[in-house]
Design a protein around this motif. Structure first.
Motif, PDB file in Angstrom:
ATOM      1  N   TRP A   1     -62.758 -48.285  -9.491  1.00 31.24           N
ATOM      2  CA  TRP A   1     -62.217 -48.561  -8.165  1.00 31.24           C
ATOM      3  C   TRP A   1     -60.688 -48.535  -8.192  1.00 31.24           C
ATOM      4  CZ3 TRP A   1     -66.088 -47.808  -5.243  1.00 31.24           C
ATOM      5  CH2 TRP A   1     -67.369 -48.317  -5.529  1.00 31.24           C
ATOM      6  N   MET A   2     -60.146 -47.815  -7.154  1.00 30.35           N
ATOM      7  CA  MET A   2     -58.696 -47.678  -7.058  1.00 30.35           C
ATOM      8  C   MET A   2     -58.155 -48.139  -5.707  1.00 30.35           C
ATOM      9  SD  MET A   2     -55.910 -46.751  -8.683  1.00 30.35           S
ATOM     10  CE  MET A   2     -56.475 -45.737 -10.054  1.00 30.35           C
ATOM     11  N   TYR A   3     -59.001 -48.097  -4.666  1.00 31.21           N
ATOM     12  CA  TYR A   3     -58.548 -48.402  -3.308  1.00 31.21           C
ATOM     13  C   TYR A   3     -59.518 -49.376  -2.642  1.00 31.21           C
ATOM     14  CZ  TYR A   3     -55.965 -44.061  -4.131  1.00 31.21           C
ATOM     15  OH  TYR A   3     -55.156 -43.073  -4.670  1.00 31.21           O
ATOM     16  N   PHE A   4     -59.011 -50.029  -1.598  1.00 30.84           N
ATOM     17  CA  PHE A   4     -59.849 -50.934  -0.784  1.00 30.84           C
ATOM     18  C   PHE A   4     -59.225 -51.045   0.601  1.00 30.84           C
ATOM     19  CE2 PHE A   4     -56.648 -53.529  -2.769  1.00 30.84           C
ATOM     20  CZ  PHE A   4     -56.226 -54.401  -1.773  1.00 30.84           C
ATOM     21  N   VAL A   5     -60.067 -51.285   1.606  1.00 32.48           N
ATOM     22  CA  VAL A   5     -59.636 -51.447   2.988  1.00 32.48           C
ATOM     23  C   VAL A   5     -60.548 -52.466   3.650  1.00 32.48           C
ATOM     24  CG1 VAL A   5     -59.323 -50.332   5.232  1.00 32.48           C
ATOM     25  CG2 VAL A   5     -58.782 -49.066   3.125  1.00 32.48           C
ATOM     26  N   ALA A   6     -59.921 -53.411   4.415  1.00 37.02           N
ATOM     27  CA  ALA A   6     -60.703 -54.355   5.230  1.00 37.02           C
ATOM     28  C   ALA A   6     -61.064 -53.636   6.514  1.00 37.02           C
ATOM     29  CB  ALA A   6     -59.905 -55.607   5.504  1.00 37.02           C
TER      30      ALA A   6
ATOM     31  N   LYS B   1     -64.695 -57.947   6.058  1.00 43.08           N
ATOM     32  CA  LYS B   1     -65.435 -56.936   5.326  1.00 43.08           C
ATOM     33  C   LYS B   1     -64.472 -56.024   4.586  1.00 43.08           C
ATOM     34  CE  LYS B   1     -69.021 -53.403   5.820  1.00 43.08           C
ATOM     35  NZ  LYS B   1     -69.904 -52.672   6.759  1.00 43.08           N
ATOM     36  N   THR B   2     -64.619 -55.954   3.265  1.00 41.05           N
ATOM     37  CA  THR B   2     -63.754 -55.122   2.428  1.00 41.05           C
ATOM     38  C   THR B   2     -64.617 -54.042   1.779  1.00 41.05           C
ATOM     39  OG1 THR B   2     -62.303 -57.003   1.976  1.00 41.05           O
ATOM     40  CG2 THR B   2     -62.137 -55.097   0.521  1.00 41.05           C
ATOM     41  N   GLU B   3     -64.129 -52.784   1.891  1.00 44.32           N
ATOM     42  CA  GLU B   3     -64.842 -51.663   1.261  1.00 44.32           C
ATOM     43  C   GLU B   3     -63.917 -51.006   0.245  1.00 44.32           C
ATOM     44  OE1 GLU B   3     -67.240 -49.118   3.798  1.00 44.32           O
ATOM     45  OE2 GLU B   3     -66.765 -50.443   5.513  1.00 44.32           O
ATOM     46  N   PHE B   4     -64.493 -50.441  -0.835  1.00 44.44           N
ATOM     47  CA  PHE B   4     -63.729 -49.921  -1.970  1.00 44.44           C
ATOM     48  C   PHE B   4     -63.935 -48.408  -2.094  1.00 44.44           C
ATOM     49  CE2 PHE B   4     -64.359 -54.378  -2.672  1.00 44.44           C
ATOM     50  CZ  PHE B   4     -63.165 -54.816  -3.224  1.00 44.44           C
ATOM     51  N   ALA B   5     -62.911 -47.780  -2.664  1.00 42.13           N
ATOM     52  CA  ALA B   5     -62.948 -46.316  -2.868  1.00 42.13           C
ATOM     53  C   ALA B   5     -62.327 -45.990  -4.212  1.00 42.13           C
ATOM     54  CB  ALA B   5     -62.230 -45.604  -1.758  1.00 42.13           C
ATOM     55  N   LYS B   6     -62.743 -44.816  -4.778  1.00 38.85           N
ATOM     56  CA  LYS B   6     -62.247 -44.391  -6.084  1.00 38.85           C
ATOM     57  C   LYS B   6     -61.205 -43.293  -5.990  1.00 38.85           C
ATOM     58  CE  LYS B   6     -66.670 -45.581  -8.267  1.00 38.85           C
ATOM     59  NZ  LYS B   6     -67.841 -45.053  -9.015  1.00 38.85           N
ATOM     60  N   THR B   7     -61.282 -42.541  -4.888  1.00 35.83           N
ATOM     61  CA  THR B   7     -60.344 -41.431  -4.731  1.00 35.83           C
ATOM     62  C   THR B   7     -59.549 -41.605  -3.456  1.00 35.83           C
ATOM     63  OG1 THR B   7     -61.936 -40.083  -3.506  1.00 35.83           O
ATOM     64  CG2 THR B   7     -61.934 -39.889  -5.933  1.00 35.83           C
ATOM     65  N   ILE B   8     -58.483 -40.816  -3.330  1.00 35.54           N
ATOM     66  CA  ILE B   8     -57.640 -40.902  -2.143  1.00 35.54           C
ATOM     67  C   ILE B   8     -58.385 -40.421  -0.914  1.00 35.54           C
ATOM     68  CG2 ILE B   8     -56.628 -38.623  -2.516  1.00 35.54           C
ATOM     69  CD1 ILE B   8     -54.878 -41.766  -1.110  1.00 35.54           C
ATOM     70  N   GLU B   9     -59.279 -39.464  -1.082  1.00 34.67           N
ATOM     71  CA  GLU B   9     -60.062 -38.956   0.047  1.00 34.67           C
ATOM     72  C   GLU B   9     -60.998 -40.047   0.601  1.00 34.67           C
ATOM     73  OE1 GLU B   9     -58.502 -35.785  -2.367  1.00 34.67           O
ATOM     74  OE2 GLU B   9     -59.920 -37.421  -2.872  1.00 34.67           O
ATOM     75  N   GLU B  10     -61.633 -40.718  -0.297  1.00 38.06           N
ATOM     76  CA  GLU B  10     -62.510 -41.820   0.155  1.00 38.06           C
ATOM     77  C   GLU B  10     -61.683 -42.925   0.820  1.00 38.06           C
ATOM     78  OE1 GLU B  10     -64.534 -43.150  -3.317  1.00 38.06           O
ATOM     79  OE2 GLU B  10     -65.907 -41.414  -3.391  1.00 38.06           O
ATOM     80  N   HIS B  11     -60.537 -43.134   0.325  1.00 39.98           N
ATOM     81  CA  HIS B  11     -59.671 -44.162   0.899  1.00 39.98           C
ATOM     82  C   HIS B  11     -59.269 -43.796   2.319  1.00 39.98           C
ATOM     83  CE1 HIS B  11     -55.573 -45.826   1.715  1.00 39.98           C
ATOM     84  NE2 HIS B  11     -56.201 -46.949   1.358  1.00 39.98           N
ATOM     85  N   GLN B  12     -58.988 -42.503   2.560  1.00 43.90           N
ATOM     86  CA  GLN B  12     -58.596 -42.085   3.891  1.00 43.90           C
ATOM     87  C   GLN B  12     -59.726 -42.274   4.888  1.00 43.90           C
ATOM     88  OE1 GLN B  12     -55.398 -41.174   4.712  1.00 43.90           O
ATOM     89  NE2 GLN B  12     -56.190 -41.354   6.831  1.00 43.90           N
ATOM     90  N   ARG B  13     -60.945 -42.018   4.499  1.00 45.09           N
ATOM     91  CA  ARG B  13     -62.070 -42.221   5.391  1.00 45.09           C
ATOM     92  C   ARG B  13     -62.207 -43.703   5.759  1.00 45.09           C
ATOM     93  NH1 ARG B  13     -64.546 -38.191   2.045  1.00 45.09           N
ATOM     94  NH2 ARG B  13     -65.583 -39.838   0.804  1.00 45.09           N
TER      95      ARG B  13
END
Length: 557
Positions: A523-528, A534-546
């Motif tokens: 895991w590299m990114y997260f967004v509430a 509610k916090t969701e996590f992402a591994k890549t920059i693309e997933e983070h943008q979504r």
């Protein structure tokens, strides 16, 4: 007249008298063949008549076994109980059908050399009293030197208490059996002279006995009642909600119901420990009484005390939630202690070195508050009259206890951190950014991955809003890029690589454990995404943008 032994005068009696000890055998041996100094005449005293002596069964001769008539000092001729006294001519012979009669000489015996009276014979013809038929008949009287004093004669009148007679045994009333008719007047005369009657003395004695036994019965009844109350009776307890006087009682962490009861009893809140323990067990919500300070009334019933302690309004405590900053804690302490706002913060800044911080704390000059991260989450007593440093010291002590459970030096090295303080700092970031306990381990991995030198995604920048909000003393979600990028403060992780100089809050136990044991999922990114919980996590920059797009969509709704 045939004689088998002859007396030599009255000899004093001695305990070792052979005639007394062995039935007369030695007396016979001692007297056989001796000649009487009185020409064959039997020795007797003319003043006293002689009585016939009856010997044992034998050969028809008197005193067949050598038993001779015994004479003792002061003792006369024997008299037999139940028979009349016999007088006869000492020289007269009687036809007894073969029985020899007549006087009998005394049998001599060897005197005791130790007895000063043994060598003295009674004067001839001396008058000697007859003891037979009297209480002194048997055993024979002792010699004068050994004879006890004569008992005092019995008197028929009451000597009174001054003569040694106890009042209780003095008699019943004026009609005692021992009183002769002629004595009544004399007794009345004595009473007329100021003496007390037996009846009055008996009444006093009976009164004393009644009082003694009554007091004993009362004592037994009292202690029996106390024993019953201790074993089976209800515990002593007050009634109602107590008085208007209030006291603060501090309850330590982990205190049992009995310990809480003892503290309440010592403060005058309840009447007995047993009553409180019983009331706590009967209350369905009484078990989880937390540590802290409670403002309670004096002389409350145990049940009322339990209910009041369960009411948050009565709790004089400062509750430090996980993740809270020190500024918030200082304000709560001021409120509970009734102090002017800012007093506790000022004490913390000036006296933090005396509050027990560990040696590895405050090792960075850019740290804004040395106590940040060391006011451990929990409930602490904070009642009026207490000093701020006492409350703060209790919190620091709790933090040291919790942190000492982990080998933070070794953990820091294993996690590529510089020191234990960075472990606490990382745990404070996890606590601030994570929303749930499930998020904490993922959040810890995000921090560790961004700190790696190989991080080409953020170039070792954490980019956490929480650090910027900390230095600003605020809590915002929407922060403009221009504001963030223009602030060079060491706590701004958008402009400074790595961890901030120190913790940004007080992490709880779960956040600390997550910091020591992160996930390894990449895991590299997260967004509430809902902006709150509610916090969701992402591994890549693309997933983070979504995830960012999802967050923006939720705000437009």
């Amino acid at each position: 007249m045939t004689e088998y032994g002859r007396g030599q005068g009255s000899e004093p009696w001695h305990p070792e008298d052979p005639l007394y000890g062995d039935g007369g055998w030695r007396g016979q041996q001692a007297h056989e063949g001796q000649q009487s100094p009185y020409d064959g005449q039997s020795q007797h005293y003319p003043e006293q008549p002689q009585h016939p002596q009856y010997g044992d069964w034998g050969d028809g001769r008197q005193a067949a076994y050598g038993q001779a008539q015994q004479q003792y000092p002061g003792q006369g001729q024997q008299q037999y109980s139940g028979q009349g006294q016999q007088s006869y001519d000492p020289h007269q012979q009687y036809d007894t059908g073969g029985w020899a009669t007549g006087t009998h000489p005394q049998v001599p015996y060897t005197p005791d050399p130790a007895d000063p009276y043994a060598q003295q014979a009674a004067p001839y013809g001396a008058q000697q009293p007859d003891f037979y038929g009297t209480p002194d008949a048997y055993p024979p009287p002792e010699p004068p030197a050994r004879r006890r004093a004569e008992p005092e004669p019995r008197i028929d009148w009451d000597p009174g208490p001054d003569q040694g007679e106890h009042a209780f045994f003095a008699g019943g009333d004026d009609d005692d059996d021992g009183d002769e008719p002629g004595d009544r007047r004399g007794r009345g005369d004595r009473r007329g002279r100021g003496g007390k009657s037996k009846k009055s003395r008996s009444g006093c004695a009976c009164l004393v006995v009644v009082l003694v036994f009554g007091g004993g019965l009362a004592g037994v009844s009292y202690f029996g009642y106390q024993y019953y109350q201790d074993r089976f009776g209800a515990a002593p307890d007050y009634a109602g909600d107590g008085t208007d006087e209030q006291v603060t009682v501090e309850i330590p962490k982990g205190a049992s119901g009995a310990e809480i009861g003892r503290r309440l009893k010592d403060a005058g809140v309840i009447k007995s420990v047993d009553a409180f323990v019983a009331a706590q067990s009967q209350n369905p919500d009484g078990e989880p009484i937390q540590a802290g300070a409670y403002l309670l009334n004096k002389q409350m019933s145990a049940a009322s005390a339990v209910e009041m302690m369960l009411d948050p309004k009565s709790q004089n405590n400062v509750v430090v939630p996980p993740g809270q900053r020190n500024v918030w804690v200082y304000e709560r302490v001021d409120e509970k202690l009734g102090l002017e706002s800012g007093t506790t913060k000022d004490v913390a800044e000036k006296r933090y070195k005396s509050l027990g911080l560990p040696s590895w704390a405050n090792n960075n000059g850019d740290i804004k508050d040395p106590l940040e991260g060391f006011l451990y989450p929990g409930t602490y007593p904070a009642a009026k009259g207490m000093k701020p440093e006492a409350v703060l010291k209790e919190m620091v002590t709790r933090a040291n206890e919790q942190y000492s459970q982990y080998d933070l030096d070794a953990k820091a090295k294993a996690l590529d951190l510089e020191n234990p303080l960075q472990v606490i700092t990382l745990a404070s970031l996890v606590q601030a950014e994570g929303k749930t306990a499930d998020d904490f381990r993922k959040m810890a991995e995000v921090v560790y991955n961004r700190l790696k030198p190989t991080n080409t995604e953020t170039n070792q920048l954490l980019q956490f809003d929480s650090t910027f909000n900390y230095l600003k003393g605020q809590s915002k979600i929407d922060i403009s890029e221009s504001e963030i990028n223009s602030n060079p403060d060491p706590y701004n992780t958008y402009t400074n690589k790595g961890l901030p100089p120190g913790p940004i809050g007080n992490p709880g136990d779960e956040a600390l454990k997550a910091a020591l044991n992160p996930t390894e999922d990449g895991w590299m990114y997260f967004v509430a995404t809902d902006g709150m919980n509610k916090t969701e996590f992402a591994k890549t920059i693309e997933e983070h943008q979504r995830l960012v797009d999802k967050f923006n969509a939720s705000r437009d709704d």
